[in-house]
Design an enzyme around this catalytic site. Structure first.
Site, PDB file in Angstrom:
ATOM      1  N   GLY A 165     -22.484  -8.534 -49.444  1.00 50.68           N
ATOM      2  CA  GLY A 165     -22.228  -9.864 -49.585  1.00 50.68           C
ATOM      3  C   GLY A 165     -22.933 -10.718 -48.883  1.00 50.68           C
ATOM      4  CD  GLU A 220     -23.172  -7.517 -42.544  1.00 47.37           C
ATOM      5  OE1 GLU A 220     -22.664  -8.383 -43.280  1.00 47.37           O
ATOM      6  OE2 GLU A 220     -23.220  -6.340 -42.434  1.00 47.37           O
ATOM      7  CG  ASP A 221     -20.531 -10.534 -46.151  1.00 43.61           C
ATOM      8  OD1 ASP A 221     -20.930  -9.362 -44.597  1.00 43.61           O
ATOM      9  OD2 ASP A 221     -20.314 -10.648 -47.143  1.00 43.61           O
ATOM     10  CG  ASP A 277     -13.169  -6.532 -40.384  1.00 41.79           C
ATOM     11  OD1 ASP A 277     -12.018  -6.993 -40.152  1.00 41.79           O
ATOM     12  OD2 ASP A 277     -13.013  -5.739 -41.217  1.00 41.79           O
ATOM     13  CE  LYS A 312     -11.641 -10.466 -41.518  1.00 38.32           C
ATOM     14  NZ  LYS A 312     -11.873  -9.809 -42.171  1.00 38.32           N
ATOM     15  CG  PHE A 325      -9.475  -9.757 -47.201  1.00 36.80           C
ATOM     16  CD1 PHE A 325     -10.617  -8.691 -46.477  1.00 36.80           C
ATOM     17  CD2 PHE A 325      -9.323  -9.895 -48.842  1.00 36.80           C
ATOM     18  CE1 PHE A 325     -11.008  -8.225 -48.247  1.00 36.80           C
ATOM     19  CE2 PHE A 325     -10.034  -9.661 -49.440  1.00 36.80           C
ATOM     20  CZ  PHE A 325     -11.389  -8.128 -49.006  1.00 36.80           C
ATOM     21  CG  ASP A 346     -16.193  -8.248 -52.529  1.00 36.44           C
ATOM     22  OD1 ASP A 346     -16.502  -8.058 -51.523  1.00 36.44           O
ATOM     23  OD2 ASP A 346     -16.119  -7.245 -53.276  1.00 36.44           O
ATOM     24  NE  ARG A 382     -19.881  -9.083 -54.079  1.00 34.91           N
ATOM     25  CZ  ARG A 382     -19.651  -8.347 -53.373  1.00 34.91           C
ATOM     26  NH1 ARG A 382     -19.801  -8.595 -51.699  1.00 34.91           N
ATOM     27  NH2 ARG A 382     -19.432  -6.979 -53.332  1.00 34.91           N
TER      28      ARG A 382
HETATM   29  P1  IMP Z   1     -17.252  -3.921 -40.580  1.00 36.20           P
HETATM   30  O1  IMP Z   1     -17.716  -2.765 -41.020  1.00 36.20           O
HETATM   31  O2  IMP Z   1     -15.880  -3.264 -40.515  1.00 36.20           O
HETATM   32  O3  IMP Z   1     -17.014  -5.111 -39.246  1.00 36.20           O
HETATM   33  O4  IMP Z   1     -17.048  -4.735 -42.232  1.00 36.20           O
HETATM   34  C1  IMP Z   1     -18.385  -5.350 -42.617  1.00 36.20           C
HETATM   35  C2  IMP Z   1     -18.093  -5.488 -44.028  1.00 36.20           C
HETATM   36  O5  IMP Z   1     -16.714  -5.010 -44.958  1.00 36.20           O
HETATM   37  C3  IMP Z   1     -18.432  -6.570 -44.313  1.00 36.20           C
HETATM   38  O6  IMP Z   1     -19.715  -7.066 -44.639  1.00 36.20           O
HETATM   39  C4  IMP Z   1     -18.302  -7.499 -45.824  1.00 36.20           C
HETATM   40  O7  IMP Z   1     -18.246  -6.985 -46.889  1.00 36.20           O
HETATM   41  C5  IMP Z   1     -16.606  -6.517 -45.638  1.00 36.20           C
HETATM   42  N1  IMP Z   1     -14.899  -7.079 -45.100  1.00 36.20           N
HETATM   43  C6  IMP Z   1     -14.797  -7.731 -43.656  1.00 36.20           C
HETATM   44  N2  IMP Z   1     -13.741  -8.185 -43.922  1.00 36.20           N
HETATM   45  C7  IMP Z   1     -14.269  -9.173 -45.063  1.00 36.20           C
HETATM   46  C8  IMP Z   1     -12.995 -10.140 -45.227  1.00 36.20           C
HETATM   47  O8  IMP Z   1     -12.841 -11.014 -44.877  1.00 36.20           O
HETATM   48  N3  IMP Z   1     -13.069 -10.600 -46.789  1.00 36.20           N
HETATM   49  C9  IMP Z   1     -14.637  -9.627 -47.490  1.00 36.20           C
HETATM   50  N4  IMP Z   1     -14.736  -8.569 -46.876  1.00 36.20           N
HETATM   51  C10 IMP Z   1     -14.553  -8.748 -45.672  1.00 36.20           C
HETATM   52 MG    MG Z   2     -17.968  -6.088 -49.499  1.00 34.59          MG
END
Ligand code: IMP
Ligand code: MG
Length: 183
Positions: A53, A108-109, A112, A140, A161, A168, A174
């Site tokens: 991402g 990081e993109d 979450d 977030k 989302f 993606d 993407r």
């Molecule tokens: P986490 O581990 O829950 O913090 O999620 C991190 C990963 O989930 C990110 O690097 C993204 O690839 C994906 N992700 C989290 N939120 C979104 C979103 O709103 N859209 C797309 N991908 C997301």
């Molecule tokens: Mg992803």
């Protein structure tokens, strides 16, 4: 913004609407680069780009980083569809020698739940990194469940989302130039 970004788009079974435009994204990145250039001017950091991402964000950010640095890529998997699975799996990583006693900046993109960055944060310290700092384009706050510090945030967003600019939905979207949100 160009006319096309005003319209909703369809990706697989879902409809997304424009959320964050290209010029706003550019501003977030300029701000981040300024702060990082100032704070890391003598640390010779390793920027560790979290695939997939972050590839577009990292390219735009790193073009504005003017401190001596190295760039590597790491790949994990943690997310399926529009909800987090909570599990993180290492796909590939540079060798530990790259991290040893270095300042490692995770790029990081989006953060979450924080599962991904928490996993990587501990992985890097276990691998001998001197200091681990996290730089994310989007954050977030309502979804974040962890305690690892997020050093630099481009922009905090609602718990919705999003796709585009590297992010993606089921592998698609993407390459969108701006960010869209699930309708
Ligand atoms: P986490 O581990 O829950 O913090 O999620 C991190 C990963 O989930 C990110 O690097 C993204 O690839 C994906 N992700 C989290 N939120 C979104 C979103 O709103 N859209 C797309 N991908 C997301
Ligand atoms: Mg992803």
């Amino acid at each position: 913004m160009e006319g096309t970004s005003q319209k909703e788009i369809r990706i697989l079974d879902k409809v997304f609407i424009p959320f964050i435009g290209e010029s706003e994204i550019r501003q977030y990145i300029e701000r981040l680069a300024q702060v990082i250039n100032r704070e890391e001017h003598n640390t010779h950091p390793l920027f560790l780009v979290v695939l997939n991402g972050s590839f577009i964000f990292a390219a735009d950010l790193l073009k504005q980083i003017h401190v001596p640095c190295e760039i590597e890529f790491i790949k994990v998997r943690s997310y399926e569809g529009t909800t987090s699975t909570g599990k993180v799996e290492m796909i590939f990583s540079p060798s530990e020698a790259k991290y040893r006693n270095r300042t490692v900046i995770l790029v990081e993109d989006i953060v979450d739940t924080g599962n991904t960055v928490e996993f990587l944060y501990h992985y890097l310290y276990r691998s001998g990194a001197g200091k681990v700092k996290i730089c994310t384009l989007f954050f977030k706050p309502e979804a974040y469940k962890k305690t690892v510090p997020i050093e630099w945030i481009g922009q905090s967003i609602e718990n919705r989302f999003i796709v585009g600019y590297g992010l993606d939905y089921e592998g698609y979207g993407r390459n969108l130039r701006s960010v869209y949100v699930l309708k």
